[in-house]
Design a protein around this motif. Structure first.
Motif, short mmCIF file in Angstrom:
data_model
loop_
_atom_site.label_atom_id
_atom_site.label_comp_id
_atom_site.label_asym_id
_atom_site.label_seq_id
_atom_site.Cartn_x
_atom_site.Cartn_y
_atom_site.Cartn_z
N SER A 36 4.67 29.43 43.12
CA SER A 36 5.68 29.60 42.06
C SER A 36 5.50 30.95 41.36
O SER A 36 6.46 31.67 41.11
CB SER A 36 5.58 28.48 41.03
N PHE A 37 4.25 31.29 41.06
CA PHE A 37 3.95 32.57 40.42
C PHE A 37 4.36 33.73 41.33
O PHE A 37 5.00 34.69 40.90
CB PHE A 37 2.47 32.65 40.05
N ILE B 115 10.83 37.98 42.68
CA ILE B 115 12.18 38.08 42.11
C ILE B 115 12.24 39.22 41.11
O ILE B 115 13.17 40.03 41.13
CB ILE B 115 12.60 36.73 41.48
N LYS B 116 11.24 39.31 40.23
CA LYS B 116 11.20 40.38 39.23
C LYS B 116 11.22 41.76 39.89
O LYS B 116 11.88 42.68 39.42
CB LYS B 116 9.93 40.29 38.38
N GLU B 117 10.46 41.89 40.98
CA GLU B 117 10.34 43.18 41.66
C GLU B 117 11.43 43.40 42.72
O GLU B 117 11.42 44.41 43.41
CB GLU B 117 8.96 43.31 42.32
N LYS B 118 12.36 42.43 42.85
CA LYS B 118 13.44 42.51 43.84
C LYS B 118 12.89 42.74 45.25
O LYS B 118 13.33 43.62 45.99
CB LYS B 118 14.44 43.60 43.46
N HIS C 188 16.53 37.59 51.57
CA HIS C 188 17.36 38.72 51.97
C HIS C 188 16.51 39.69 52.77
O HIS C 188 15.33 39.85 52.49
CB HIS C 188 17.91 39.47 50.74
N LEU C 189 17.12 40.33 53.74
CA LEU C 189 16.44 41.39 54.46
C LEU C 189 16.81 42.68 53.74
O LEU C 189 17.96 43.11 53.76
CB LEU C 189 16.88 41.42 55.92
N LYS D 251 2.17 47.82 43.19
CA LYS D 251 2.71 47.39 41.89
C LYS D 251 2.74 45.86 41.81
O LYS D 251 2.39 45.28 40.78
CB LYS D 251 4.11 47.96 41.69
N LEU D 252 3.14 45.22 42.90
CA LEU D 252 3.16 43.75 42.94
C LEU D 252 1.76 43.18 42.75
O LEU D 252 1.57 42.22 42.00
CB LEU D 252 3.77 43.26 44.25
#
Length: 169
Positions: free
Chosen positions: A91-92, A98-101, A120-121, A166-167
């Motif tokens: 979940s984390f 999602i935040k980092e797209k 998404h690719l 960054k992630l």
């Protein structure tokens, strides 16, 4: 006492350049199996990228796949000893992606079938990864959110190194 010999495929039996086992090594491996040598393989890969590699080799011991997330038995064609990532961790990870797209290929074994979920690719390398594997026998690519009753065993993220760093931070 039983001794099992384990060898890695990646950067060992498989070279970075050829991504296959040489005919000579295949011959030697078959000789070892015919002599009942207890030999198993370990790899970071999923079965989809291994499908052709073991052509002409009579593998009779399990293969440790996905960085140790599961064991696959060639003879019985089953997965066992499947390790999953706890739901709170996935979940984390999903929220951060999602935040980092960013996209991830999330692998889960369900009913002895390896499913790969993705959203998404987003870049050329993800498209290449998908195209190389989507028609193989061992992966079932699904463009959807992973069902809540499944737990991921492996995430593969294909992105620029700076975005991965960054992630991780």
């Amino acid at each position: 006492m039983f001794i099992l010999f384990v060898t890695s495929l990646d950067n060992n039996l498989l070279s970075n350049d050829s991504k296959e086992i040489s005919p000579y090594i295949k011959y030697k491996l078959n000789n070892l199996y015919y002599k009942n040598m207890p030999l198993a393989f370990a790899t970071t890969r999923t079965l989809s990228s291994l499908e052709y590699i073991f052509d002409d080799i009579d593998v009779n011991f399990p293969l440790v796949v996905m960085n140790g997330a599961a064991v696959y038995h060639f003879v019985d064609k089953i997965y066992d000893n499947i390790y999953t990532i706890p739901k709170e961790v996935t979940s984390f990870i999903d929220e951060e992606l999602i935040k980092e797209k960013m996209n991830a290929f999330m692998y889960a074994v369900d009913d002895n079938m390896l499913h790969c979920y993705y959203h998404h690719l987003r870049n050329e390398e993800e498209i290449k990864f998908y195209q190389e594997r989507r028609t193989n026998n061992f992966d079932n690519f699904v463009r959807a959110t992973m069902p809540k009753d499944l737990e991921a065993s492996l995430y593969i993220i294909i992105e620029e190194e700076t975005k991965i760093a960054k992630l991780i931070d």
